[in-house]
Design a protein around this motif. Sequence first.
Motif, mmCIF file in Angstrom:
data_model
loop_
_atom_site.group_PDB
_atom_site.id
_atom_site.type_symbol
_atom_site.label_atom_id
_atom_site.label_comp_id
_atom_site.label_asym_id
_atom_site.label_seq_id
_atom_site.Cartn_x
_atom_site.Cartn_y
_atom_site.Cartn_z
ATOM 1 N N GLN A 115 0.841 -1.207 0.000
ATOM 2 C CA GLN A 115 0.000 0.000 0.000
ATOM 3 C C GLN A 115 0.868 1.246 0.000
ATOM 4 O OE1 GLN A 115 -3.099 -0.237 3.079
ATOM 5 N NE2 GLN A 115 -2.954 -2.462 3.037
ATOM 6 N N LEU A 116 1.958 1.162 -0.734
ATOM 7 C CA LEU A 116 2.897 2.276 -0.801
ATOM 8 C C LEU A 116 2.314 3.426 -1.611
ATOM 9 C CD1 LEU A 116 6.118 0.177 -1.463
ATOM 10 C CD2 LEU A 116 5.393 1.200 0.709
ATOM 11 N N ALA A 117 2.580 4.638 -1.190
ATOM 12 C CA ALA A 117 2.062 5.830 -1.870
ATOM 13 C C ALA A 117 3.211 6.778 -2.179
ATOM 14 C CB ALA A 117 1.006 6.516 -0.995
ATOM 15 N N GLY A 118 2.858 7.909 -2.792
ATOM 16 C CA GLY A 118 3.888 8.875 -3.156
ATOM 17 C C GLY A 118 4.483 8.567 -4.512
ATOM 18 N N SER A 119 5.624 9.128 -4.784
ATOM 19 C CA SER A 119 6.274 8.960 -6.085
ATOM 20 C C SER A 119 7.458 8.008 -5.997
ATOM 21 C CB SER A 119 6.737 10.323 -6.616
ATOM 22 O OG SER A 119 7.636 10.927 -5.697
ATOM 23 N N ILE A 120 7.957 7.619 -7.149
ATOM 24 C CA ILE A 120 9.152 6.767 -7.215
ATOM 25 C C ILE A 120 10.368 7.653 -6.972
ATOM 26 C CG2 ILE A 120 10.511 5.217 -8.661
ATOM 27 C CD1 ILE A 120 7.991 4.651 -10.258
ATOM 28 N N LEU A 130 20.629 -2.037 -11.749
ATOM 29 C CA LEU A 130 19.220 -2.439 -11.614
ATOM 30 C C LEU A 130 18.631 -2.836 -12.963
ATOM 31 C CD1 LEU A 130 16.980 -2.530 -9.399
ATOM 32 C CD2 LEU A 130 16.200 -0.325 -10.295
ATOM 33 N N VAL A 131 18.047 -4.037 -13.016
ATOM 34 C CA VAL A 131 17.392 -4.512 -14.240
ATOM 35 C C VAL A 131 15.961 -4.970 -13.981
ATOM 36 C CG1 VAL A 131 19.551 -5.205 -15.349
ATOM 37 C CG2 VAL A 131 18.292 -6.868 -13.953
ATOM 38 N N PHE A 132 15.558 -5.056 -12.705
ATOM 39 C CA PHE A 132 14.223 -5.569 -12.373
ATOM 40 C C PHE A 132 13.600 -4.691 -11.300
ATOM 41 C CE2 PHE A 132 11.044 -8.061 -10.270
ATOM 42 C CZ PHE A 132 10.516 -8.900 -11.234
ATOM 43 N N LEU A 133 12.444 -4.061 -11.628
ATOM 44 C CA LEU A 133 11.751 -3.211 -10.677
ATOM 45 C C LEU A 133 10.249 -3.458 -10.784
ATOM 46 C CD1 LEU A 133 11.756 -0.936 -8.574
ATOM 47 C CD2 LEU A 133 11.738 0.709 -10.451
ATOM 48 N N ASP A 134 9.674 -4.046 -9.738
ATOM 49 C CA ASP A 134 8.249 -4.350 -9.711
ATOM 50 C C ASP A 134 7.596 -3.575 -8.564
ATOM 51 O OD1 ASP A 134 5.696 -5.371 -9.810
ATOM 52 O OD2 ASP A 134 6.313 -7.467 -9.961
ATOM 53 N N LEU A 135 6.796 -2.567 -8.937
ATOM 54 C CA LEU A 135 6.086 -1.745 -7.962
ATOM 55 C C LEU A 135 4.581 -1.838 -8.176
ATOM 56 C CD1 LEU A 135 8.343 1.458 -8.167
ATOM 57 C CD2 LEU A 135 8.526 -0.455 -6.572
ATOM 58 N N SER A 136 4.131 -2.874 -8.828
ATOM 59 C CA SER A 136 2.719 -3.026 -9.162
ATOM 60 C C SER A 136 1.856 -3.225 -7.915
ATOM 61 C CB SER A 136 2.528 -4.212 -10.115
ATOM 62 O OG SER A 136 2.992 -5.418 -9.531
ATOM 63 N N TYR A 137 0.561 -2.928 -8.064
ATOM 64 C CA TYR A 137 -0.426 -3.089 -7.003
ATOM 65 C C TYR A 137 -0.041 -2.313 -5.745
ATOM 66 C CZ TYR A 137 -2.638 -6.626 -9.886
ATOM 67 O OH TYR A 137 -3.268 -7.265 -10.912
ATOM 68 N N ASN A 138 0.167 -1.005 -5.935
ATOM 69 C CA ASN A 138 0.363 -0.074 -4.833
ATOM 70 C C ASN A 138 -0.514 1.148 -5.088
ATOM 71 O OD1 ASN A 138 2.559 -0.896 -2.773
ATOM 72 N ND2 ASN A 138 3.474 -1.500 -4.730
ATOM 73 N N LYS A 139 -0.158 2.284 -4.507
ATOM 74 C CA LYS A 139 -0.922 3.524 -4.699
ATOM 75 C C LYS A 139 0.007 4.643 -5.119
ATOM 76 C CE LYS A 139 -4.236 2.137 -1.095
ATOM 77 N NZ LYS A 139 -4.858 2.512 0.200
ATOM 78 N N LEU A 140 0.973 4.310 -5.935
ATOM 79 C CA LEU A 140 1.999 5.265 -6.344
ATOM 80 C C LEU A 140 1.470 6.221 -7.410
ATOM 81 C CD1 LEU A 140 4.946 2.726 -6.544
ATOM 82 C CD2 LEU A 140 4.524 4.396 -4.733
ATOM 83 N N SER A 141 2.048 7.408 -7.458
ATOM 84 C CA SER A 141 1.648 8.422 -8.423
ATOM 85 C C SER A 141 2.858 9.306 -8.725
ATOM 86 C CB SER A 141 0.481 9.257 -7.876
ATOM 87 O OG SER A 141 0.854 9.890 -6.661
#
Length: 455
Positions: A115-120, A130-141
Amino acid sequence: MIPSTCFFAVLLLSFKSAAATTTTDCEIIVSAFPKLKLDTSDCCGEIVGCDENGIPNIQSLSMNGLGLRGAIPTVLGKLDSLTMIDLSDNQFTGSIPTQFGNLKHLVSIDLSGNQLAGSIPTHLKNLTDLVFLDLSYNKLSGKIPFIFTDKSEASFLNLANNKFQGSIPKHLASVTTLDLSGNKFSGAIPEELLHSGLEFANLVTRKLNRNRLTGKPPVLDAFGAMMNVFEASGNLLKGPLLGSCVETSFLDRLDLSGNEISGSFPAGASSCDFLTSLNLASNKLKGSIPETAVQDLSDLQYLNLTGNKFSGSLPAALGDLKQLTALHLNDNQFSGPIPSRFVNLAAASIQTLSIDKNKLTGCVPEALAAIPILVRDKENAICGTPEAESNDLAEHAHVKVPTTVSSAYKKKATKRVRTPPQKTSAIGYKRKIKSKTTATSPVKLVTHRVKLPLD
């Protein structure tokens, strides 16, 4: 006093029982992530090696699916030996720690399903490995920073099901596997995302489903040679689907369902030599489908034309596509009898045939009764069988048929001389990550439940 560097040092070591509380160099009494307690004054020893500053040499941290809550501890930013972090499928809140940008050896980050929010954090651009970044199914914007730049390196970025909006950044064209589904992106699809030519060393995937994208659907000629999967279902794309695949195309899956695509069946699709899945359901396509438009789709395994306004006879050539496992032609305006060549489908590998909600006449060839899921109108009885004896098949007309490829979807095998390059899967990323790790960090901390990212 417990050193602060040891606060996050040892987490559920790989003992025989994850619930065991046997005493070792660092006895673990863990009830929740932020409340880790150790019964000794120093956690560095035989189990966990530390550097000269007392910082544990933890190389891989996997704590997915443990129901952990609260903010992600910023102390993780001190574990500079980390190459992999997996905190997916928990209940973390707050923002992504900017301290992650200090972990220069990170190859993989998986924070999906929280349930992470805010920006990357823009600091992630400092992670050159870094070659793999999965931030799916959160509340990021917010804005998406420029992270991946090297087209020769396979990269994976999954931002699906967040709250991103606005135009899709053009710099994301450098990502090999990109999933932006389930956000609120708007505007036209950047051409840069389509031009994946031979400068890419890996096959390219673009998933833009369930956004608010507008404009015309991509012209098939615009897809670069290495485009392997393109999905933009559930958007607001309007106009005809034109063009033909380039001669060296490796396009395998195309999904433009749930848009407002108009015109006739895209005859140019027959030029896509490796196409195995075509989904154009729920659009505004109309007219008859010429035999020549489908007869060369010999590798096609999945075809969904549900919910359009196609008319005329069912293309008999579809019966010759021996690789088909699912064929959805329902909810159109097809008329006339069912082609006799459709009986070839029953002898092949087809699992689902949907022909209901049309204007078909006559009976269904008896051989088609062998298809596991046959969805037809009650008026189209099985030939030679009284309707009262075939009600079990008639009931299938009310079954909701999924629009995705079935579990019986088989891997395509081709006898062509031209062979597509190796597709990098999620497991492939894990292997790549493993090859980057060194022997300087011998300790690997993994919980009893390990999750691999999905394709």
